[in-house]
Design a protein around this motif. Structure first.
Motif, PDB file in Angstrom:
ATOM      1  N   ALA A  51       0.850  -1.202   0.000  1.00  0.00           N
ATOM      2  CA  ALA A  51       0.000   0.000   0.000  1.00  0.00           C
ATOM      3  C   ALA A  51       0.882   1.247   0.000  1.00  0.00           C
ATOM      4  O   ALA A  51       0.654   2.187  -0.783  1.00  0.00           O
ATOM      5  CB  ALA A  51      -0.921  -0.011   1.218  1.00  0.00           C
ATOM      6  N   ASN A  52       1.899   1.267   0.836  1.00  0.00           N
ATOM      7  CA  ASN A  52       2.750   2.459   0.929  1.00  0.00           C
ATOM      8  C   ASN A  52       3.588   2.663  -0.337  1.00  0.00           C
ATOM      9  O   ASN A  52       3.859   3.802  -0.728  1.00  0.00           O
ATOM     10  CB  ASN A  52       3.631   2.385   2.182  1.00  0.00           C
ATOM     11  N   ALA A  53       3.970   1.586  -0.978  1.00  0.00           N
ATOM     12  CA  ALA A  53       4.705   1.715  -2.252  1.00  0.00           C
ATOM     13  C   ALA A  53       3.818   2.394  -3.304  1.00  0.00           C
ATOM     14  O   ALA A  53       4.288   3.233  -4.084  1.00  0.00           O
ATOM     15  CB  ALA A  53       5.159   0.341  -2.736  1.00  0.00           C
ATOM     16  N   GLN A  54       2.543   2.051  -3.310  1.00  0.00           N
ATOM     17  CA  GLN A  54       1.625   2.679  -4.274  1.00  0.00           C
ATOM     18  C   GLN A  54       1.425   4.158  -3.943  1.00  0.00           C
ATOM     19  O   GLN A  54       1.361   4.998  -4.838  1.00  0.00           O
ATOM     20  CB  GLN A  54       0.286   1.942  -4.273  1.00  0.00           C
ATOM     21  N   LEU A  55       1.335   4.462  -2.659  1.00  0.00           N
ATOM     22  CA  LEU A  55       1.181   5.868  -2.261  1.00  0.00           C
ATOM     23  C   LEU A  55       2.425   6.660  -2.660  1.00  0.00           C
ATOM     24  O   LEU A  55       2.328   7.777  -3.169  1.00  0.00           O
ATOM     25  CB  LEU A  55       0.926   5.969  -0.752  1.00  0.00           C
ATOM     26  N   GLU A  56       3.588   6.055  -2.455  1.00  0.00           N
ATOM     27  CA  GLU A  56       4.834   6.733  -2.842  1.00  0.00           C
ATOM     28  C   GLU A  56       4.903   6.939  -4.350  1.00  0.00           C
ATOM     29  O   GLU A  56       5.452   7.926  -4.839  1.00  0.00           O
ATOM     30  CB  GLU A  56       6.049   5.918  -2.385  1.00  0.00           C
ATOM     31  N   ALA A  57       4.324   6.003  -5.088  1.00  0.00           N
ATOM     32  CA  ALA A  57       4.355   6.112  -6.555  1.00  0.00           C
ATOM     33  C   ALA A  57       3.369   7.152  -7.076  1.00  0.00           C
ATOM     34  O   ALA A  57       3.415   7.517  -8.244  1.00  0.00           O
ATOM     35  CB  ALA A  57       4.047   4.749  -7.172  1.00  0.00           C
ATOM     36  N   GLY A  58       2.470   7.604  -6.219  1.00  0.00           N
ATOM     37  CA  GLY A  58       1.541   8.651  -6.658  1.00  0.00           C
ATOM     38  C   GLY A  58       0.074   8.378  -6.388  1.00  0.00           C
ATOM     39  O   GLY A  58      -0.778   9.219  -6.706  1.00  0.00           O
ATOM     40  N   ALA A  59      -0.252   7.216  -5.823  1.00  0.00           N
ATOM     41  CA  ALA A  59      -1.664   6.953  -5.497  1.00  0.00           C
ATOM     42  C   ALA A  59      -2.120   7.954  -4.437  1.00  0.00           C
ATOM     43  O   ALA A  59      -1.355   8.310  -3.534  1.00  0.00           O
ATOM     44  CB  ALA A  59      -1.844   5.533  -5.003  1.00  0.00           C
ATOM     45  N   THR A  60      -3.381   8.385  -4.579  1.00  0.00           N
ATOM     46  CA  THR A  60      -3.935   9.343  -3.620  1.00  0.00           C
ATOM     47  C   THR A  60      -4.471   8.617  -2.393  1.00  0.00           C
ATOM     48  O   THR A  60      -4.411   9.116  -1.276  1.00  0.00           O
ATOM     49  CB  THR A  60      -5.109  10.106  -4.282  1.00  0.00           C
ATOM     50  N   ALA A  61      -5.033   7.446  -2.636  1.00  0.00           N
ATOM     51  CA  ALA A  61      -5.662   6.677  -1.554  1.00  0.00           C
ATOM     52  C   ALA A  61      -5.572   5.193  -1.899  1.00  0.00           C
ATOM     53  O   ALA A  61      -5.327   4.828  -3.053  1.00  0.00           O
ATOM     54  CB  ALA A  61      -7.121   7.089  -1.402  1.00  0.00           C
TER      55      ALA A  61
ATOM     56  N   ASN B 102       0.231   4.944   4.935  1.00  0.00           N
ATOM     57  CA  ASN B 102       0.512   6.380   5.016  1.00  0.00           C
ATOM     58  C   ASN B 102      -0.360   7.234   4.111  1.00  0.00           C
ATOM     59  O   ASN B 102       0.144   8.122   3.406  1.00  0.00           O
ATOM     60  CB  ASN B 102       1.992   6.625   4.646  1.00  0.00           C
ATOM     61  N   GLY B 103      -1.634   6.964   4.099  1.00  0.00           N
ATOM     62  CA  GLY B 103      -2.543   7.754   3.275  1.00  0.00           C
ATOM     63  C   GLY B 103      -3.968   7.352   3.573  1.00  0.00           C
ATOM     64  O   GLY B 103      -4.212   6.415   4.343  1.00  0.00           O
TER      65      GLY B 103
END
Lengths: 346, 209
Positions: free
Chosen positions: A185-195, A229-230
């Motif tokens: 989940a945090n890797a996706q948020l770091e890549a630019g996912a909003t949620a 983290n999101g």
């Protein structure tokens, strides 16, 4: 000079239980991108660039208020070494369970996301999409709950057996999955996912009773979501929620994906000002809706759940079937734009 | 018997196998078929109804069906002549690895003294061959995913080509979420839950008499 409300602004306003300019529309389309690009589902998901192009086209076509970087549910078990079976008309499906014998759990370890080619495709697509849409549109990533992914790791019945029979191995597996889920989940948020949409159908009261949920999915979900983290949308993928409503609002999620098996008006009354609702059009039935039916279903949902904000119109499962036609999707979109403008007058 | 039914239902829903076994063993003096009809089937019926109403969870349906199936096997083993007169039955999942629904229906049918073949995860082509070879009269198809449910149409068309008269009963999430889908794919009936499949099979048996 007036500035146009962006999709993200629209969504953020409704998430604050206020009325934006209109009801946000999340058409959670994954496989339809393949149709747009005239590719098979397997070819479509073979390259991040295809998904980027597919999502951008779908957003434009249906005036969708989100980008959905969900490839397919079995991608996480694919990363864990599982087989994925492609079909011409449905989501790539998990093959044989990767854990055939419970004892394998004793030696299982978490996988490295950076070494997984399939997960890196999702991250690449997320980054490219973020570059394209910036902060105008929320990008929704997906992570399977550590409590629900064992259905694909072990098979459904073996997992329920494990849940009831062997708390030690159950906890060991959940612990490994928790680490993976948070990192993913945090890797996706770091890549630019909003949620992140945290899919947890096993926690729903359709699948396990309330007492079992309290000792398993509830605690696991609270722990896991706290480490993401999101913002998180907790999605029960068509499962019912009302018997565990109070707990669901206490898990740290901002949004709850709700089922068409429960009345949207009742859900709104129960959850308003506690958690935002995402739902609940029947995706299976949608396959054979007429344009008029689609409009009528959208109107009904808006009437019941839109007043006061706290509502995003979507399907009830988190993935619209491949068989749902462009005509119906377009009718849903038109209906939201026609009837979902605030103040609602239905 | 009402008290025993209530007690057994509560024990099964709590996944309390020790109490469930005690309650069942207290009534071992009753002939097996009568015990199944008077105690086991009413309890499974209630659990099935609870599932339909949303008051019983799938894990409870599965665990109770599995326990009862194993217990019934101890008093009425597979192949026992006292098992019910029935059409030749089989159950399968079409090109999908989601087996829980099939497992539940299999357990509930066996717990209710039916015998049936379990074809597991199978392709349309293989299933058509098996139905013919085994002279199956009633075929149950369990589904979770929509593509698997839509495959029933292909199955039906292939079976028609072989002049098969097999009756197809379908069940599972896609059919629950769209109550017209069973008819669209050419099934003969849709079962709302495992116990409902018994009612449908019994109706088919009546029609065959």
């Amino acid at each position: 000079m007036t500035t146009k409300t962006t999709s993200l602004e629209r969504v953020l306003t409704t998430l604050g239980f206020k009325e934006p300019d209109r009801v946000p529309l999340f058409l959670l389309l994954s496989m339809h991108g393949a149709k747009e690009l005239d590719l098979s589902i397997e070819d479509y998901f073979s390259k991040a660039e295809n998904v980027v192009e597919g999502q951008l086209r779908l957003r434009k076509k249906y005036r969708n208020d989100c980008i959905y970087t969900f490839f397919y549910a079995s991608i996480e078990v694919e990363a864990m070494g599982g087989e994925v079976i492609y079909t011409s008309d449905g989501p790539p499906n998990a093959g044989k369970p990767i854990i055939e014998n419970r004892k394998q759990i004793e030696s299982i370890t978490s996988i490295s996301i950076k070494d997984s080619s399939c997960l890196n495709k999702v991250l690449k697509a997320t980054k490219l999409l973020k570059d394209k849409v910036g902060n105008d549109v929320p990008i929704i990533g997906v992570a399977m709950s550590p409590f629900s992914i064992p259905v694909m790791q072990l098979g459904f019945s073996s997992y329920i057996d494990l849940m009831y029979d062997d708390p030690i191995l159950f906890n060991k597996l959940i612990s490994i999955n928790e680490t993976f889920c948070v990192e993913w989940a945090n890797a996706q948020l770091e890549a630019g996912a909003t949620a992140i949409c945290y899919f947890d159908p096993i926690s729903s009261s359709t699948i396990i009773p309330r007492d079992k949920f309290l000792e398993t999915g509830y605690e696991i979900g609270k722990r896991t979501i706290a480490q993401i983290n999101g913002p998180v949308a907790l999605h029960l993928a068509s499962g019912i929620s009302l018997p565990i409503a109070d707990e669901l609002t206490n898990m740290g999620a901002a949004v709850l994906g709700v089922s068409c098996d429960e009345d949207l008006g009742k859900l709104k009354n129960k959850y308003y000002n506690k958690i935002n609702l995402l739902g609940n059009l029947n995706g299976i039935e949608m396959r054979r809706w007429t344009v008029n039916e689609a409009e009528s279903k959208v109107k009904e949902a808006i009437k019941k759940a839109a007043p006061g904000g706290g509502f995003i119109l979507s399907d009830n499962h988190g993935e619209i079937p491949y068989q749902v036609t462009d005509e119906v999707l377009m009718a849903i979109s038109k209906a939201v734009h026609k009837w979902g403008t605030y103040p609602i007058s239905l | 018997m009402e008290e025993a039914i209530n007690q057994l239902e509560a024990a099964l829903l709590s996944v309390d196998s020790i109490s469930s076994e005690e309650i069942l063993n207290k009534h071992r003096n009753i002939p097996p078929i009568e015990l199944i009809e008077q105690l086991v089937m009413p309890v499974l019926d209630r659990i099935g109804s609870g599932w339909e109403k949303g008051t019983v969870a799938l894990s409870q349906v599965y665990m109770s069906g599995k326990f009862i199936e194993e217990w019934v096997d101890t008093i009425l083993p597979s192949g026992d002549p006292n098992r019910k007169y029935q059409p030749k039955l089989a159950i399968a999942v079409l090109e999908d690895y989601h087996m829980l629904g099939k497992r539940i229906v299999y357990s509930v049918l066996r717990a209710s003294s039916f015998d049936l073949k379990d074809y597991g995860h199978i392709s349309v082509r293989e299933l058509v061959t098996k139905v013919k070879e085994d002279k199956i009269e009633v075929l149950l198809i369990s589904t979770l995913m929509l593509p698997s449910a839509l495959k029933v149409r292909e199955l039906k068309d292939e079976l028609i080509k072989t002049n098969s008269k097999v009756k197809i009963i379908v069940g599972g999430a896609p059919f629950r979420f769209d109550d017209k889908l069973w008819n669209e794919v050419g099934a003969d009936a849709m079962a709302l839950d495992a116990y409902d499949s018994i009612n449908i099979i019994e109706k088919i048996m009546e029609e065959k008499k």
